[in-house]
Design an enzyme around this catalytic site. Sequence first.
Site, PDB file in Angstrom:
ATOM      1  N   HIS A 185      43.916  34.763  39.595  1.00 38.38           N
ATOM      2  CA  HIS A 185      43.853  33.321  39.388  1.00 38.38           C
ATOM      3  C   HIS A 185      44.739  33.001  38.206  1.00 38.38           C
ATOM      4  CE1 HIS A 185      41.927  29.295  39.460  1.00 38.38           C
ATOM      5  NE2 HIS A 185      42.311  29.311  38.201  1.00 38.38           N
ATOM      6  N   CYS A 186      45.724  32.170  38.422  1.00 38.52           N
ATOM      7  CA  CYS A 186      46.686  31.893  37.354  1.00 38.52           C
ATOM      8  C   CYS A 186      46.433  30.518  36.748  1.00 38.52           C
ATOM      9  CB  CYS A 186      48.102  31.962  37.912  1.00 38.52           C
ATOM     10  SG  CYS A 186      49.367  31.798  36.633  1.00 38.52           S
ATOM     11  N   PRO A 187      45.984  30.434  35.505  1.00 39.62           N
ATOM     12  CA  PRO A 187      45.765  29.117  34.917  1.00 39.62           C
ATOM     13  C   PRO A 187      47.066  28.361  34.683  1.00 39.62           C
ATOM     14  CG  PRO A 187      45.281  30.864  33.331  1.00 39.62           C
ATOM     15  CD  PRO A 187      45.604  31.529  34.614  1.00 39.62           C
ATOM     16  N   GLY A 243      47.534  26.663  37.715  1.00 40.83           N
ATOM     17  CA  GLY A 243      46.347  25.905  38.083  1.00 40.83           C
ATOM     18  C   GLY A 243      45.828  26.205  39.472  1.00 40.83           C
TER      19      GLY A 243
END
Lengths: 387, 145
Positions: free
Chosen positions: A167-169, A172
Site C-alpha cells: 500500500h503506497c501512501p 494514495g
Amino acid sequence: MSAVMITRKVRKWEKLPGKNTFCCDGRVMMARQKGVFYLTLFLIIGTCSLFFAFECPYLAVHLSPAIPVFAALLFLFVMAMLLRTSFSDPGVLPRALPEEATFIEMEIEAANGNVPAGQRPPPRIRNVQINNQIVKLKYCYTCKIFRPPRASHCSICDNCVDRFDHHCPWVGNCVGKRNYRYFYLFTLSLSLLTIYIFTFDIVHVVMRSVDNGFLNTLKETPGTVLEVLVCFFTLWSVVGLTGFHTYLISLNQTTNEDIKGSWSGKNRVQNPYSHKNIIKNCCEVLCGPTYPSVLDRRGLMQDDSLVSATCAAPSSSSSSNATPQTTKTTAPLIPNEHTPDDAKPSIAASAEKSPSPKEELPPASKLPPLASPETDAETSIAKDKTH
Amino acid sequence: FLVQTHSLQDLQQPAVSSKVFVQRDYSSGTICRFQTKFPSELESRLDKQQFEETIQTLNNLYAEAEKLGGKSYLEGCLACLTAYTIFLCMETHYEKVLKKIARYIKDQNEKIYAPRGLLLTDPIERGLRVVEVTIFEDRSIGSGR
C-alpha cells in the site's frame, strides 16, 4: 393488485464494503488517507513549475529549445502514470456473497471432520500445487474467501487485492495486479524527470555563473535552490525504489513476498511464478495483458426488497430469466475477526439477479443480513447494468 | 426517478434449491482456470461431459485473454507509448474476450442449462473466483424432491 415503487439510481460503488473513497461517480477509486498523495502532487507540480519558470527560458535560448519540450513531455508522462496508479482499481477481489461463504465453510467443516469440543479447529489453509511447488492459500476472515495465490488483504483499504505488492501512501492507493506497471513506470519516469531537472539545474547555474558570478545567479533564480534541494532528496529515494522494483520484476516477485521472505531461504519454496528468465519476467509484468476490474463500480444496484417486473408475460422468457427468490442459509456463519460494521446486504441481493441482458427480474431475496441492513429509500431500477 | 407499476401475479418464479460453486484451479499458476471436476450436486441434472465441455471452453477462452505473446506485448508497448491514453478509445484484448465469454455463457444457458433448471453465472460477476451454478427446484411431474 399492484404496488407502486419510486426508485432512484444507485450505483454499486456506493455499496461496496472496504475503506475506499470513490470519485466521479465510481470512476475513480482511492484509499481514504490522501494527504501524502496531495504532497506528492504538490512536490512534482511545484518543482516542475519552478523549472519551467526559471531554468527553461535561459536554457531554451542558450542551449536548445528541445530541453523544455522534452521536460514537458516527461512531466506529462509522470503525471499520467501517477494519476493512473492512484485512481485505478489495484485488483480488489470482491467479498464472497453469503451463499458462497456458506458453501466454502461447509467444505472446510467437511474437510476438518469432527473437532473435539474445547479444541481449536485447525487453521483454514488450502494447499495447492503450482509448478511442482506447494503453495498455501490462506482463508480471509473479512472477505470470506480463500485468497488466490499472491493475493493479500490490505488492512488500510480493508480489501483483498490480487497480486498485492504494497500500500503506497505516496500514491494514495494499494499497488496490485492492475496498477503495478503504472506504479513502476511512475517511479521510473519520476527518476528520469528528477535526474533531468537536477542535471539542467546544475548546467544552468554553471552557465550563468560563468557570465554573472555564482552569488548573482542564485539571486536571479532563487527557484533553482529549491529545485536542487527537492531533487537531491527525491533522487535517493525514488531512484532507489525504481532499482528495487526493477529487481523484483526481473524475479517476478512482489514487495509483499519479498518482505515476508516467501521465496527466500533454503527450506522455503522457490518462486513458482518466475519464468526463470529475466526478459520473460519483465515482459509478463510490464507488457502482459491489461486485467479488467472485477469490481463493477458503475453498475446499477438491483432492487432487494420488492419483486418488480418490467415484462408482464412470464411465458415469453425462458427459465434462464427466472430469478431466485429465497436463499435461506441454514449453516451458521462463523463470526469473523474483523466484523465489517458496514457490511451491505444489498450487494448480495444485487448479485442474485440472473445475468440476462433483455429482461431483468430483480429477486425478492430475504437474505440474513450480515449487519444491520440499510434502512433507506434506496431501491433500484430494473435495468441492465451498463459497463 | 422512475415510477413502476408491478403486478403481484408475476411472482411465479421457480425457487432456488441450491447453488454450487466451481472453484478456481491454481495448478498452472495464477492464470484464470476453473476446475473441471464434476460436482456431485449436478449429477441428476446434467451430463458430466456437457459440464466438462462448458468449463473447458471457458478455460480456453480465459487462456486466450491472458495469453502472453507477440500480440499482447505489442498492445502493451503501444499503450505505454501513448501513456495508456489509447485505452480511452480502444477496447483491450481482454475486454474483447470477456464479451465473447459473456455471449458464450448466455448461449450455453439458453441451450443447455436452462432447460435443465440450471443457471450459470458469469464468473466476472463473482470476481473471477467461482463459476456459480444455480439449481432451481425441479417442478417437473414425477420428481419428488
